[in-house]
Design a protein around this motif. Structure first.
Motif, PDB file in Angstrom:
ATOM      1  N   VAL A  35      -6.452 -20.145  29.723  1.00 33.13           N
ATOM      2  CA  VAL A  35      -6.144 -18.721  29.697  1.00 33.13           C
ATOM      3  C   VAL A  35      -7.361 -17.912  30.132  1.00 33.13           C
ATOM      4  CG1 VAL A  35      -5.373 -16.802  28.260  1.00 33.13           C
ATOM      5  CG2 VAL A  35      -4.564 -19.124  27.764  1.00 33.13           C
ATOM      6  N   THR A  36      -7.163 -16.998  31.073  1.00 32.76           N
ATOM      7  CA  THR A  36      -8.230 -16.078  31.462  1.00 32.76           C
ATOM      8  C   THR A  36      -8.151 -14.830  30.600  1.00 32.76           C
ATOM      9  OG1 THR A  36      -8.272 -16.889  33.735  1.00 32.76           O
ATOM     10  CG2 THR A  36      -9.206 -14.716  33.339  1.00 32.76           C
ATOM     11  N   ALA A  37      -9.287 -14.456  29.986  1.00 32.79           N
ATOM     12  CA  ALA A  37      -9.299 -13.333  29.044  1.00 32.79           C
ATOM     13  C   ALA A  37     -10.657 -12.644  29.067  1.00 32.79           C
ATOM     14  CB  ALA A  37      -8.975 -13.827  27.625  1.00 32.79           C
ATOM     15  N   LYS A  38     -10.713 -11.541  28.389  1.00 33.00           N
ATOM     16  CA  LYS A  38     -11.963 -10.779  28.267  1.00 33.00           C
ATOM     17  C   LYS A  38     -12.861 -11.443  27.239  1.00 33.00           C
ATOM     18  CE  LYS A  38     -13.611  -6.220  26.716  1.00 33.00           C
ATOM     19  NZ  LYS A  38     -13.183  -4.885  26.227  1.00 33.00           N
ATOM     20  N   LEU A  39     -14.092 -11.736  27.627  1.00 31.47           N
ATOM     21  CA  LEU A  39     -15.064 -12.305  26.700  1.00 31.47           C
ATOM     22  C   LEU A  39     -16.000 -11.235  26.149  1.00 31.47           C
ATOM     23  CD1 LEU A  39     -16.938 -15.658  27.085  1.00 31.47           C
ATOM     24  CD2 LEU A  39     -18.241 -13.598  26.585  1.00 31.47           C
ATOM     25  N   ALA A  40     -16.388 -10.287  27.004  1.00 33.98           N
ATOM     26  CA  ALA A  40     -17.230  -9.157  26.610  1.00 33.98           C
ATOM     27  C   ALA A  40     -16.903  -8.007  27.556  1.00 33.98           C
ATOM     28  CB  ALA A  40     -18.711  -9.530  26.693  1.00 33.98           C
ATOM     29  N   ASP A  41     -17.455  -6.831  27.310  1.00 27.71           N
ATOM     30  CA  ASP A  41     -17.183  -5.694  28.191  1.00 27.71           C
ATOM     31  C   ASP A  41     -17.587  -6.038  29.622  1.00 27.71           C
ATOM     32  OD1 ASP A  41     -16.191  -4.159  26.143  1.00 27.71           O
ATOM     33  OD2 ASP A  41     -18.086  -3.122  25.754  1.00 27.71           O
ATOM     34  N   GLY A  42     -16.630  -5.943  30.532  1.00 26.49           N
ATOM     35  CA  GLY A  42     -16.898  -6.223  31.932  1.00 26.49           C
ATOM     36  C   GLY A  42     -16.989  -7.689  32.291  1.00 26.49           C
ATOM     37  N   VAL A  43     -16.747  -8.582  31.322  1.00 28.34           N
ATOM     38  CA  VAL A  43     -16.909 -10.023  31.532  1.00 28.34           C
ATOM     39  C   VAL A  43     -15.596 -10.724  31.224  1.00 28.34           C
ATOM     40  CG1 VAL A  43     -18.114 -12.109  30.778  1.00 28.34           C
ATOM     41  CG2 VAL A  43     -19.364  -9.949  30.964  1.00 28.34           C
ATOM     42  N   THR A  44     -15.082 -11.491  32.191  1.00 23.32           N
ATOM     43  CA  THR A  44     -13.911 -12.330  31.942  1.00 23.32           C
ATOM     44  C   THR A  44     -14.274 -13.794  32.144  1.00 23.32           C
ATOM     45  OG1 THR A  44     -13.124 -12.043  34.234  1.00 23.32           O
ATOM     46  CG2 THR A  44     -12.255 -10.547  32.553  1.00 23.32           C
ATOM     47  N   TYR A  45     -13.464 -14.652  31.539  1.00 21.95           N
ATOM     48  CA  TYR A  45     -13.750 -16.083  31.536  1.00 21.95           C
ATOM     49  C   TYR A  45     -12.434 -16.826  31.351  1.00 21.95           C
ATOM     50  CZ  TYR A  45     -16.190 -20.432  30.233  1.00 21.95           C
ATOM     51  OH  TYR A  45     -16.658 -21.718  30.195  1.00 21.95           O
ATOM     52  N   LYS A  50      -7.453  -8.740  28.577  1.00 22.12           N
ATOM     53  CA  LYS A  50      -7.589  -8.447  27.152  1.00 22.12           C
ATOM     54  C   LYS A  50      -8.294  -9.600  26.455  1.00 22.12           C
ATOM     55  CE  LYS A  50      -5.059  -4.740  27.657  1.00 22.12           C
ATOM     56  NZ  LYS A  50      -5.684  -3.381  27.608  1.00 22.12           N
ATOM     57  N   PRO A  51      -8.922  -9.331  25.297  1.00 21.39           N
ATOM     58  CA  PRO A  51      -9.479 -10.446  24.516  1.00 21.39           C
ATOM     59  C   PRO A  51      -8.375 -11.382  24.058  1.00 21.39           C
ATOM     60  CG  PRO A  51     -10.343  -8.327  23.737  1.00 21.39           C
ATOM     61  CD  PRO A  51      -9.206  -8.022  24.677  1.00 21.39           C
ATOM     62  N   LEU A  52      -8.726 -12.596  23.754  1.00 21.10           N
ATOM     63  CA  LEU A  52      -7.758 -13.532  23.204  1.00 21.10           C
ATOM     64  C   LEU A  52      -7.210 -13.012  21.875  1.00 21.10           C
ATOM     65  CD1 LEU A  52      -9.657 -16.890  23.849  1.00 21.10           C
ATOM     66  CD2 LEU A  52      -7.632 -16.074  25.075  1.00 21.10           C
ATOM     67  N   PRO A  53      -5.984 -13.345  21.528  1.00 15.67           N
ATOM     68  CA  PRO A  53      -5.442 -12.908  20.233  1.00 15.67           C
ATOM     69  C   PRO A  53      -6.135 -13.631  19.091  1.00 15.67           C
ATOM     70  CG  PRO A  53      -3.950 -14.464  21.275  1.00 15.67           C
ATOM     71  CD  PRO A  53      -5.017 -14.168  22.299  1.00 15.67           C
ATOM     72  N   PRO A  54      -6.096 -13.082  17.879  1.00 17.97           N
ATOM     73  CA  PRO A  54      -6.706 -13.769  16.733  1.00 17.97           C
ATOM     74  C   PRO A  54      -5.957 -15.053  16.430  1.00 17.97           C
ATOM     75  CG  PRO A  54      -5.466 -11.845  16.013  1.00 17.97           C
ATOM     76  CD  PRO A  54      -5.516 -11.777  17.502  1.00 17.97           C
ATOM     77  N   PRO A  55      -6.653 -16.039  15.897  1.00  9.94           N
ATOM     78  CA  PRO A  55      -5.983 -17.309  15.595  1.00  9.94           C
ATOM     79  C   PRO A  55      -5.047 -17.156  14.400  1.00  9.94           C
ATOM     80  CG  PRO A  55      -8.201 -17.324  14.729  1.00  9.94           C
ATOM     81  CD  PRO A  55      -8.077 -16.061  15.525  1.00  9.94           C
ATOM     82  N   LYS A  56      -4.004 -17.948  14.405  1.00  7.52           N
ATOM     83  CA  LYS A  56      -3.044 -17.914  13.296  1.00  7.52           C
ATOM     84  C   LYS A  56      -3.619 -18.640  12.093  1.00  7.52           C
ATOM     85  CE  LYS A  56       1.720 -19.171  12.080  1.00  7.52           C
ATOM     86  NZ  LYS A  56       2.958 -19.869  12.516  1.00  7.52           N
ATOM     87  N   GLY A  95      -3.031 -23.368  21.851  1.00  9.97           N
ATOM     88  CA  GLY A  95      -2.148 -22.279  21.446  1.00  9.97           C
ATOM     89  C   GLY A  95      -2.538 -20.912  21.944  1.00  9.97           C
ATOM     90  N   GLY A  96      -3.459 -20.818  22.909  1.00  8.77           N
ATOM     91  CA  GLY A  96      -3.798 -19.532  23.494  1.00  8.77           C
ATOM     92  C   GLY A  96      -4.810 -18.714  22.729  1.00  8.77           C
ATOM     93  N   SER A  97      -5.457 -19.289  21.706  1.00 11.43           N
ATOM     94  CA  SER A  97      -6.482 -18.557  20.949  1.00 11.43           C
ATOM     95  C   SER A  97      -7.698 -19.446  20.750  1.00 11.43           C
ATOM     96  CB  SER A  97      -5.934 -18.099  19.593  1.00 11.43           C
ATOM     97  OG  SER A  97      -5.621 -19.221  18.770  1.00 11.43           O
ATOM     98  N   VAL A  98      -8.837 -18.808  20.467  1.00 15.76           N
ATOM     99  CA  VAL A  98     -10.075 -19.523  20.118  1.00 15.76           C
ATOM    100  C   VAL A  98     -10.582 -18.956  18.806  1.00 15.76           C
ATOM    101  CG1 VAL A  98     -12.462 -20.011  20.782  1.00 15.76           C
ATOM    102  CG2 VAL A  98     -10.678 -19.983  22.527  1.00 15.76           C
ATOM    103  N   PRO A  99     -10.585 -19.765  17.726  1.00 16.35           N
ATOM    104  CA  PRO A  99     -10.130 -21.147  17.645  1.00 16.35           C
ATOM    105  C   PRO A  99      -8.612 -21.257  17.761  1.00 16.35           C
ATOM    106  CG  PRO A  99     -10.590 -20.311  15.461  1.00 16.35           C
ATOM    107  CD  PRO A  99     -11.028 -19.237  16.416  1.00 16.35           C
ATOM    108  N   GLY A 111     -18.356  -9.255  35.782  1.00 17.96           N
ATOM    109  CA  GLY A 111     -17.662 -10.107  36.737  1.00 17.96           C
ATOM    110  C   GLY A 111     -16.930 -11.225  36.020  1.00 17.96           C
ATOM    111  N   HIS A 112     -16.287 -12.079  36.817  1.00 13.73           N
ATOM    112  CA  HIS A 112     -15.604 -13.251  36.262  1.00 13.73           C
ATOM    113  C   HIS A 112     -16.555 -14.437  36.334  1.00 13.73           C
ATOM    114  CE1 HIS A 112     -12.313 -15.811  34.998  1.00 13.73           C
ATOM    115  NE2 HIS A 112     -12.688 -16.677  35.933  1.00 13.73           N
ATOM    116  N   HIS A 113     -16.867 -15.003  35.179  1.00 15.89           N
ATOM    117  CA  HIS A 113     -17.854 -16.066  35.090  1.00 15.89           C
ATOM    118  C   HIS A 113     -17.179 -17.431  35.106  1.00 15.89           C
ATOM    119  CE1 HIS A 113     -21.522 -13.697  33.673  1.00 15.89           C
ATOM    120  NE2 HIS A 113     -20.554 -12.789  33.753  1.00 15.89           N
ATOM    121  N   GLU A 114     -17.852 -18.390  35.754  1.00 16.10           N
ATOM    122  CA  GLU A 114     -17.443 -19.789  35.694  1.00 16.10           C
ATOM    123  C   GLU A 114     -18.286 -20.504  34.633  1.00 16.10           C
ATOM    124  OE1 GLU A 114     -14.902 -20.872  37.317  1.00 16.10           O
ATOM    125  OE2 GLU A 114     -14.608 -19.113  38.607  1.00 16.10           O
ATOM    126  N   PHE A 115     -17.878 -21.695  34.307  1.00 22.20           N
ATOM    127  CA  PHE A 115     -18.619 -22.539  33.362  1.00 22.20           C
ATOM    128  C   PHE A 115     -19.857 -23.119  34.039  1.00 22.20           C
ATOM    129  CE2 PHE A 115     -19.307 -27.011  32.135  1.00 22.20           C
ATOM    130  CZ  PHE A 115     -19.702 -26.840  30.823  1.00 22.20           C
TER     131      PHE A 115
END
Length: 500
Positions: free
Chosen positions: A227-237, A199-205, A243-247, A363-367
């Motif tokens: 945290v591994t999460a969805k960045l775009a459709d079909g793409v995880t990172y 899933k995408p990261l949760p919204p920041p507080k 705190g588990g969110s960006v930002p 796919g799952h992308h690395e940095f």
């Protein structure tokens, strides 16, 4: 036989080229050619013998050089981001005993690629380990902590002489020639499958206004999480987060408050993390006292001296690597009387993401350190994922005044922040105390932030962009949905096109 044509000697008869001098000259020419050929053969033969290619006594002498047998004892010093020495040569095989002396500010390790074993040394500590080398050859040693090898922490280990390793002396001493700098456009690389059901990261507080007239001590606790999460459709990172969110969560205090900051690093993290508050006056904004290894925590206090909106971010080397994985957020320091009241507040930050694969490749992308250093992000995003600010994430009504706290984490790309179809009534440029009025687009630097206020007068969808509009294609867009009655006095479609 060579032939030379020349006129007859004076006083001599006969056909041209038939005299005795002609025959003598031809003979000398022939002898000279033979001599040159013999000299060339001798040079080639001597080179072959010296280099071991001719199979003669010299080659046998080089090949017969015996290998030494360990143990070999060596000290290696690690700092940010290099090893000393950068090259190691030992006389043969056996046990290689390494004493790793970490003089850096964060943990480093030492591995020999292809050989079992690892030495991990926390910051400021010395650790010993042994590697068993069964074969002579050329090896590479690196720091395997994410990003450190790419930042320069690698070296070359030669076990045995150039003759026994099968390499030329120049390669043994200096390594292979450097690769050419790759072009920006690269073929797609092979990726691991995307993490299922990510899933995408949760919204920041976002914190509400302080609404307090006196200074106080405010206790803040943030935990760094990978945290591994969805960045775009079909793409995880795998994001590195506060705190588990960006930002990360917004921190909000009043000018004059004392902030007691506790930074925890989740035990599952792979690396040290820290925090630098741009709002803090003191060494590193807190970064020097919060280099926290996994499973530990650190606490420090600072006084919020200046009002404004400020970025905070991880400042563990390589700092840009940590930021580009999502480690940033905003701290709001309200003036004593607070900011003017508005109906709704939103919290948005822009960041650039450097993925090893190509944009849109599933796919799952690395940095990618290489792309980050070249400043060529595959994605540019608001709040950590494509579409994070769509599908009802930002809603308001006609007649309301909204405020956006907007910052740029970076680490590299600035923003020309703009809301299509709106004019900012007030902008606090770079978080300054005094606002300016009637601004169409505001420039926000990396590591900087602003506040924009504007009243909504016409219903519709308003798109948040960086007005360097090519970045739209990299995911940089958000939608503010405004509901309410039409306002034809301000905006009136007189002859709209038919709907498709």
């Amino acid at each position: 036989m060579a032939t030379v044509t020349r006129p007859p000697e004076i006083g001599q008869g006969g056909a041209p080229g038939s005299g005795p001098n002609v025959r003598v000259g031809a003979m000398f020419t022939f002898v000279g050619i033979i001599a040159i050929i013999l000299m060339a053969v001798m040079v080639v033969t001597n080179y072959a013998l010296a280099s071991g290619r001719g199979g003669g006594a010299a080659a046998e002498k080089v090949a017969a050089a015996p290998l030494a047998t360990g143990p070999f004892n060596l000290d290696v010093t690690a700092t940010e981001f290099k090893f000393a020495p950068p090259e190691i040569t030992i006389g043969g095989t056996g046990d290689l005993n390494i004493t790793l002396i970490n003089k850096g500010a964060i943990e480093h390790d030492f591995i020999v690629e292809g050989i079992d074993g690892k030495i991990l040394a926390p910051a400021g500590q010395t650790v010993k380990g042994t590697f068993k080398l069964a074969k002579a050859g050329i090896y590479t040693y690196v720091c395997s902590i994410p990003g450190h090898k790419e930042a320069g922490m690698k070296g070359q280990l030669v076990a045995g002489s150039p003759a026994t390793t099968g390499t030329k002396p120049d390669v043994a001493a200096y390594g292979p020639a450097p690769k050419e700098q790759p072009s920006v456009v690269e073929p797609a690389i092979s990726l691991k499958p995307a993490v299922a059901d990510a899933k995408p990261l949760p919204p920041p507080k976002i914190e509400p206004p302080v609404n307090r007239s006196t200074a106080a001590t405010v206790k803040v606790t943030l935990e760094t999480q990978e945290v591994t999460a969805k960045l775009a459709d079909g793409v995880t990172y795998t994001f590195w987060t506060f705190g588990g969110s960006v930002p990360g969560p917004m921190v909000r205090v009043r000018q004059g408050d004392t902030v007691e900051m506790t930074l925890k690093n989740n035990a599952s993290s792979k690396v040290t993390h820290s925090i630098d508050f741009h709002s803090a006056t003191g060494p590193g904004g807190g970064a020097r006292v919060t280099q926290v290894p996994p499973g530990q925590e650190a606490v420090f206090n600072f006084k919020a001296l200046n009002p404004g909106v400020y970025v905070y971010h991880c400042a563990t080397p390589m700092v840009a690597h940590h930021i580009s994985n999502g480690m940033y957020g905003l701290m709001v320091v309200e003036p004593p009387g607070g900011y003017p009241k508005v109906d709704r507040e939103f919290y948005v930050m822009q960041g650039d993401f450097y993925l090893a694969g190509k944009r849109g490749q599933e796919g799952h992308h690395e940095f990618s350190m290489e792309k980050m250093l070249m400043e060529h992000p595959e994605y540019m995003l608001f709040n950590g994922s494509v579409g994070a600010l769509s599908n009802g994430a930002m809603k308001a009504k006609v007649g309301e005044t909204v405020r956006i706290f907007f910052g740029v984490g970076g680490p590299n790309i600035t923003s020309s922040f703009h809301v299509i179809g709106e004019i900012f009534d007030k902008v606090y440029p770079e978080g300054a105390t005094e606002p300016v009025s009637n601004v169409q687009t505001t420039l926000v630097p990396t590591g900087g932030a602003t506040i924009v206020d504007f009243k909504l007068e016409v219903p519709g969808n308003y798109i948040l962009v960086d007005h360097s509009l090519g970045r739209l294609e990299k995911g940089l867009a958000g939608i503010l949905e405004v509901e309410g009655p039409a306002n034809p006095e301000i905006f009136n479609p007189v002859k709209p096109l038919p709907k498709p």
